[in-house]
Design an enzyme around this catalytic site. Structure first.
Site, PDB file in Angstrom:
ATOM      1  N   LYS A  57      22.540 -27.358  21.101  1.00 32.62           N
ATOM      2  CA  LYS A  57      23.537 -27.786  22.096  1.00 32.62           C
ATOM      3  C   LYS A  57      23.551 -26.742  23.193  1.00 32.62           C
ATOM      4  CE  LYS A  57      27.495 -27.288  23.331  1.00 32.62           C
ATOM      5  NZ  LYS A  57      27.561 -27.055  24.811  1.00 32.62           N
ATOM      6  N   GLU A 101      26.304 -13.954  18.049  1.00 33.67           N
ATOM      7  CA  GLU A 101      26.036 -12.881  19.021  1.00 33.67           C
ATOM      8  C   GLU A 101      27.046 -13.055  20.141  1.00 33.67           C
ATOM      9  OE1 GLU A 101      23.734 -10.741  18.400  1.00 33.67           O
ATOM     10  OE2 GLU A 101      22.027 -11.673  17.400  1.00 33.67           O
ATOM     11  N   CYS A 129      24.843  -9.975  28.356  1.00 38.63           N
ATOM     12  CA  CYS A 129      25.658  -9.486  27.235  1.00 38.63           C
ATOM     13  C   CYS A 129      25.471  -7.994  27.029  1.00 38.63           C
ATOM     14  CB  CYS A 129      25.321 -10.255  25.968  1.00 38.63           C
ATOM     15  SG  CYS A 129      23.590 -10.154  25.513  1.00 38.63           S
ATOM     16  N   GLU A 140      35.401  -7.595  28.939  1.00 38.48           N
ATOM     17  CA  GLU A 140      34.102  -7.996  29.481  1.00 38.48           C
ATOM     18  C   GLU A 140      34.326  -8.791  30.771  1.00 38.48           C
ATOM     19  OE1 GLU A 140      31.862 -11.113  27.445  1.00 38.48           O
ATOM     20  OE2 GLU A 140      30.059  -9.899  27.685  1.00 38.48           O
TER      21      GLU A 140
HETATM   22  P1  NAD Z   1      31.131 -19.713  25.694  1.00 39.63           P
HETATM   23  O1  NAD Z   1      31.615 -19.161  24.391  1.00 39.63           O
HETATM   24  O2  NAD Z   1      32.118 -20.234  26.653  1.00 39.63           O
HETATM   25  O3  NAD Z   1      30.125 -20.923  25.444  1.00 39.63           O
HETATM   26  C1  NAD Z   1      28.958 -20.763  24.654  1.00 39.63           C
HETATM   27  C2  NAD Z   1      28.628 -22.102  24.037  1.00 39.63           C
HETATM   28  O4  NAD Z   1      29.659 -22.465  23.133  1.00 39.63           O
HETATM   29  C3  NAD Z   1      28.492 -23.245  25.029  1.00 39.63           C
HETATM   30  O5  NAD Z   1      27.394 -24.050  24.641  1.00 39.63           O
HETATM   31  C4  NAD Z   1      29.800 -23.989  24.870  1.00 39.63           C
HETATM   32  O6  NAD Z   1      29.698 -25.360  25.182  1.00 39.63           O
HETATM   33  C5  NAD Z   1      30.066 -23.804  23.384  1.00 39.63           C
HETATM   34  N1  NAD Z   1      31.472 -23.948  22.975  1.00 39.63           N
HETATM   35  C6  NAD Z   1      32.587 -23.654  23.687  1.00 39.63           C
HETATM   36  N2  NAD Z   1      33.694 -23.947  22.964  1.00 39.63           N
HETATM   37  C7  NAD Z   1      33.266 -24.423  21.763  1.00 39.63           C
HETATM   38  C8  NAD Z   1      33.923 -24.900  20.594  1.00 39.63           C
HETATM   39  N3  NAD Z   1      35.254 -24.938  20.496  1.00 39.63           N
HETATM   40  N4  NAD Z   1      33.161 -25.306  19.554  1.00 39.63           N
HETATM   41  C9  NAD Z   1      31.815 -25.262  19.615  1.00 39.63           C
HETATM   42  N5  NAD Z   1      31.141 -24.844  20.704  1.00 39.63           N
HETATM   43  C10 NAD Z   1      31.848 -24.419  21.768  1.00 39.63           C
HETATM   44  O7  NAD Z   1      30.212 -18.572  26.319  1.00 39.63           O
HETATM   45  P2  NAD Z   1      29.501 -18.597  27.753  1.00 39.63           P
HETATM   46  O8  NAD Z   1      30.556 -18.437  28.795  1.00 39.63           O
HETATM   47  O9  NAD Z   1      28.572 -19.768  27.813  1.00 39.63           O
HETATM   48  O10 NAD Z   1      28.602 -17.298  27.683  1.00 39.63           O
HETATM   49  C11 NAD Z   1      29.033 -16.035  28.081  1.00 39.63           C
HETATM   50  C12 NAD Z   1      29.345 -15.160  26.877  1.00 39.63           C
HETATM   51  O11 NAD Z   1      28.212 -15.098  26.017  1.00 39.63           O
HETATM   52  C13 NAD Z   1      29.662 -13.733  27.243  1.00 39.63           C
HETATM   53  O12 NAD Z   1      30.761 -13.289  26.491  1.00 39.63           O
HETATM   54  C14 NAD Z   1      28.414 -12.978  26.813  1.00 39.63           C
HETATM   55  O13 NAD Z   1      28.595 -11.624  26.522  1.00 39.63           O
HETATM   56  C15 NAD Z   1      27.997 -13.752  25.624  1.00 39.63           C
HETATM   57  N6  NAD Z   1      26.583 -13.523  25.315  1.00 39.63           N
HETATM   58  C16 NAD Z   1      26.271 -12.773  24.212  1.00 39.63           C
HETATM   59  C17 NAD Z   1      24.931 -12.504  23.917  1.00 39.63           C
HETATM   60  C18 NAD Z   1      24.557 -11.675  22.712  1.00 39.63           C
HETATM   61  O14 NAD Z   1      23.413 -11.739  22.310  1.00 39.63           O
HETATM   62  N7  NAD Z   1      25.465 -10.922  22.141  1.00 39.63           N
HETATM   63  C19 NAD Z   1      23.932 -13.012  24.752  1.00 39.63           C
HETATM   64  C20 NAD Z   1      24.302 -13.766  25.872  1.00 39.63           C
HETATM   65  C21 NAD Z   1      25.631 -14.017  26.142  1.00 39.63           C
END
Ligand code: NAD
Length: 512
Positions: free
Chosen positions: A189, A264, A298, A397
């Protein structure tokens, strides 16, 4: 060729055709026929419509992945044969790199010069795991002449992958490659803000020979499609990358069906510059570490901690360079910093800068929309000096091109400040004192530490964070601890004693 390009865009003229789900080897619209629109961050104009999946579509995809796991050869074939398919995937990504690059540059605003490296890395992810899986082996345990026990690795089943928008192609292939290499089947997804490369990836995997049902994509929102995937009883593993609060929701959603999860999450990684560091290298690396990938990274080195004696010099050198960072059209090869993903995210980042300003931080560079870039979500490369450890900008962050600088007096204070957040993903230590380098690296609350280096990945090493930055390690063969079950097989060699029960008074011998 399985065509991702055939369907017209729903509801208007967009630069790309409708991005459909890929389920059981075929592109299809949502059962509900609903779609959503993805925007170009450089203009905030509609870029593409995507099928809006819900629980029904997720159920179809999980059903296809389950059937593929239970009935196709994929989980059972020789690792070398799966590896050959993955190598073809890598080759096709390289062949079609320009298409991937163009899509992702427009979808997320990643500067094209940086996107070239990320597309090459996506290909490498498949090629690398094609190699690792053929080296995977179990352990054997001799028990004198009685037993030879050994472990085997087996795929777990259906892997659900919920991915973020900040580097969708690189981050998703980093998970899809080991999951498939191990023999699992996958339902991906993608984030709703970045649907474009997932559709193309589905086409490439099919063309490379990944059987129908082994790899599936369902587009849609987190609260609907993501929630359905993370709670689906047919999903065995959840691999999630995204925000910390979402990670916690996803772990809870998987708990009733005891899903294994790898999460992650966010970061607020420190860059520690000691008085004996090489200042030029430290300045170069600090700039690269926060301002590449539009600061939406990240592992961004978002907090700069500098020894008092070097603080002004280092911070002003960084600020001077930050002012000269080329902000603009992500499609221009000279651009170093593109637009942020969405207007609301831009607004959120600007609010962080304003709150720091109000609380007394000095804005040494940036902090505003650049002149002449009135459309799109552009922001100057920003350096905030004298951030106090209690400020939100120090602890939270921001996920944008904002570097926050704070001085320290000695090693103990540097470590205390570095650890003064809820995150623990990465850390960067700059010192030429050999013993201090290791001492500090060990004292930091972090999953990963680089000494005198920017973030250079060695794909064999574990990737992941501590505290609110995640649970689990992927990367290298660590990924197979997540994507495989380990089964132990005990083989008696015909000499061990077996307790004899039920012989009445003739024999009382029992043993454990
Ligand atoms: P997000 O958590 O908003 O969304 C990530 C994914 O989760 C999306 O596909 C979204 O549709 C889905 N999602 C959202 N709510 C959900 C729910 N209730 N149930 C299931 N799925 C759901 O994150 P984002 O804004 O897309 O990404 C940015 C974040 O990702 C930042 O905090 C960043 O640090 C983190 N990140 C971490 C790493 C790592 O390896 N640690 C790498 C890249 C990004």
């Amino acid at each position: 060729m399985t065509s991702a390009q055939a369907a017209p865009a729903a509801g208007g003229t967009h630069a790309y055709p409708l991005q459909r789900h890929f389920i059981d080897g075929a592109f299809r619209e949502s059962q509900s026929r609903r779609t959503f629109v993805s925007l170009d961050p450089a203009t905030n104009e509609p870029l593409a419509a995507a099928a809006e999946g819900d629980a029904f579509d997720v159920d179809l995809a999980v059903g296809a992945a389950r059937r593929a796991f239970d009935t196709t050869d994929w989980p059972r074939m020789k690792a070398t044969d799966r590896a050959a398919v993955l190598r073809r995937v890598g080759a096709l990504i390289r062949e079609r790199a320009d298409e991937f690059i163009e899509r992702e540059v427009r979808d997320i605003g990643m500067p094209v010069a940086q996107m070239r490296g990320l597309a090459a890395r996506a290909a490498t992810n498949f090629e690398y795991y094609a190699g690792v899986v053929t080296e995977l082996h179990g352990r054997s345990f001799q028990v004198g002449e009685e037993f030879l026990n050994y472990t085997i690795r087996k795929p777990v089943g259906v892997a659900g992958m919920i991915m973020p928008w900040n580097a969708p192609l690189m981050l998703s292939t980093w998970r899809i490659a080991p999951a498939l290499a191990a023999g699992n089947t996958v339902v991906l997804k993608p984030a709703e803000w970045s649907p474009l490369t997932a559709t193309l990836l589905a086409e490439v995997l099919a063309d490379a020979g990944v059987p129908a049902g082994v790899f599936n994509v369902v587009h849609g929102f987190g609260e609907t499609a993501g929630a359905a995937l993370s709670s689906h009883a047919g999903v065995d593993l959840i691999c999630f990358t995204g925000e910390t609060s979402t990670g916690s929701t996803i772990i809870a959603a998987g708990a009733p069906t005891l899903k294994r999860s790898s999460v992650e999450l966010g970061g607020k990684s420190p860059v520690l510059v000691f008085e004996d560091a090489d200042p030029e290298l430290a300045v170069d690396a600090a700039l690269a570490q926060i301002f590449t990938m539009n600061g939406q990274r990240c592992t961004a080195g978002s907090r700069l901690l500098v020894h008092n004696s070097r603080y002004e010099a280092v911070v002003s050198a960084i600020a001077e360079r930050a002012k000269r960072i080329r902000v603009g059209d992500p499609g221009d090869p000279k651009t170093e910093l593109g637009p942020l993903i969405r207007a609301e995210h831009h607004e959120r980042v600007v609010q962080y800068i304003d709150s720091a300003r109000r609380q007394g931080a000095r804005v040494l560079a940036g902090g505003r929309r650049p002149d002449g870039l009135d459309r799109g979500n552009y922001l100057e490369a920003t350096v905030l000096a004298d951030a106090d450890e209690h400020m939100d900008v120090f602890r939270e962050e921001i996920f944008g091109p904002v570097l926050v600088a704070t001085p320290f007096a000695d090693e103990a204070e540097a470590i205390r400040l570095a650890n003064a957040t809820e995150y623990g993903l990465a850390a960067y230590v700059w010192t030429n004192d050999l013993t201090r380098a290791h001492r500090v690296a060990h004292a930091l609350d972090t999953g990963m530490c680089w000494i005198n280096s920017q973030n250079v990945r060695d794909l064999r090493t574990p990737f992941g964070g501590v505290k609110n930055s995640g649970i689990g390690r992927e990367g290298g063969d660590y990924a197979f601890d997540f994507y495989c079950e380990t089964e132990i097989v005990h083989v008696a060699l015909g000499t061990h004693a077996i307790p004899k029960l039920g012989l009445g008074d003739d024999d009382q011998e029992t043993s454990a």
